[in-house]
Design a protein around this motif. Structure first.
Motif, short mmCIF file in Angstrom:
data_model
loop_
_atom_site.label_atom_id
_atom_site.label_comp_id
_atom_site.label_asym_id
_atom_site.label_seq_id
_atom_site.Cartn_x
_atom_site.Cartn_y
_atom_site.Cartn_z
N GLU A 72 36.99 41.68 64.52
CA GLU A 72 36.14 40.52 64.84
C GLU A 72 35.87 40.44 66.35
OE1 GLU A 72 34.63 38.72 62.51
OE2 GLU A 72 35.61 40.10 61.12
N ASP A 73 36.88 40.68 67.16
CA ASP A 73 36.71 40.65 68.61
C ASP A 73 35.73 41.73 69.07
OD1 ASP A 73 38.54 38.58 68.65
OD2 ASP A 73 40.21 39.82 69.37
N ALA A 74 35.86 42.92 68.50
CA ALA A 74 34.97 44.02 68.88
C ALA A 74 33.54 43.70 68.48
CB ALA A 74 35.43 45.32 68.23
N LYS A 75 33.35 43.09 67.32
CA LYS A 75 32.00 42.71 66.89
C LYS A 75 31.37 41.71 67.86
CE LYS A 75 32.41 43.54 61.93
NZ LYS A 75 32.49 42.92 60.58
N GLU A 76 32.18 40.79 68.35
CA GLU A 76 31.67 39.83 69.32
C GLU A 76 31.29 40.51 70.64
OE1 GLU A 76 34.07 36.35 69.96
OE2 GLU A 76 34.44 36.13 67.81
N MET A 77 32.08 41.51 71.03
CA MET A 77 31.80 42.21 72.28
C MET A 77 30.54 43.05 72.20
SD MET A 77 35.63 43.25 73.73
CE MET A 77 35.44 44.90 73.21
N LEU A 78 30.11 43.39 71.00
CA LEU A 78 28.89 44.19 70.84
C LEU A 78 27.67 43.46 71.41
CD1 LEU A 78 29.26 45.62 67.22
CD2 LEU A 78 29.32 46.91 69.36
N ASN A 79 27.73 42.16 71.48
CA ASN A 79 26.62 41.36 72.00
C ASN A 79 26.52 41.42 73.53
OD1 ASN A 79 25.94 40.51 69.39
ND2 ASN A 79 27.42 38.84 69.51
#
Length: 93
Positions: A59-66
């Motif tokens: 979930e954290d990595a998905k947020e960092m994709l932005n």
């Protein structure tokens, strides 16, 4: 499956409190029984906690994709943790 694991984790925490209670410690047969139950579920709880940690990393990595500056790092992180997730899920089953 995950509701059951949540219940096991909750019981594990209850057992942690009980086995450190002086009144329970004084009752050796009860303390021994609780220690055995604690020992029996410890590995499952540790694996479930690892699963939750990896799931949070996804979930954290998905947020960092932005974030354009962190996108490359996030993609690498996401690839790494997504590989771990199915293995941990299999181990939990």
């Amino acid at each position: 499956m995950f509701q059951k694991l949540e219940g096991v984790e909750k019981r594990y925490e209850e057992l942690n409190n009980l086995i450190s209670d002086p009144e329970v410690i004084a009752k050796q047969s009860e303390w021994t029984k609780l220690m055995k139950e604690h020992s029996d579920i410890q590995e499952v709880v540790e694996k479930y906690r690892e699963y939750k940690k990896v799931k949070q990393s996804v979930e954290d990595a998905k947020e960092m994709l932005n974030d354009p500056e962190l996108k490359e790092l996030a993609e690498m992180e996401l690839l790494e943790v997504k590989e771990k997730l199915p293995k941990i899920e299999d181990e939990l089953k």
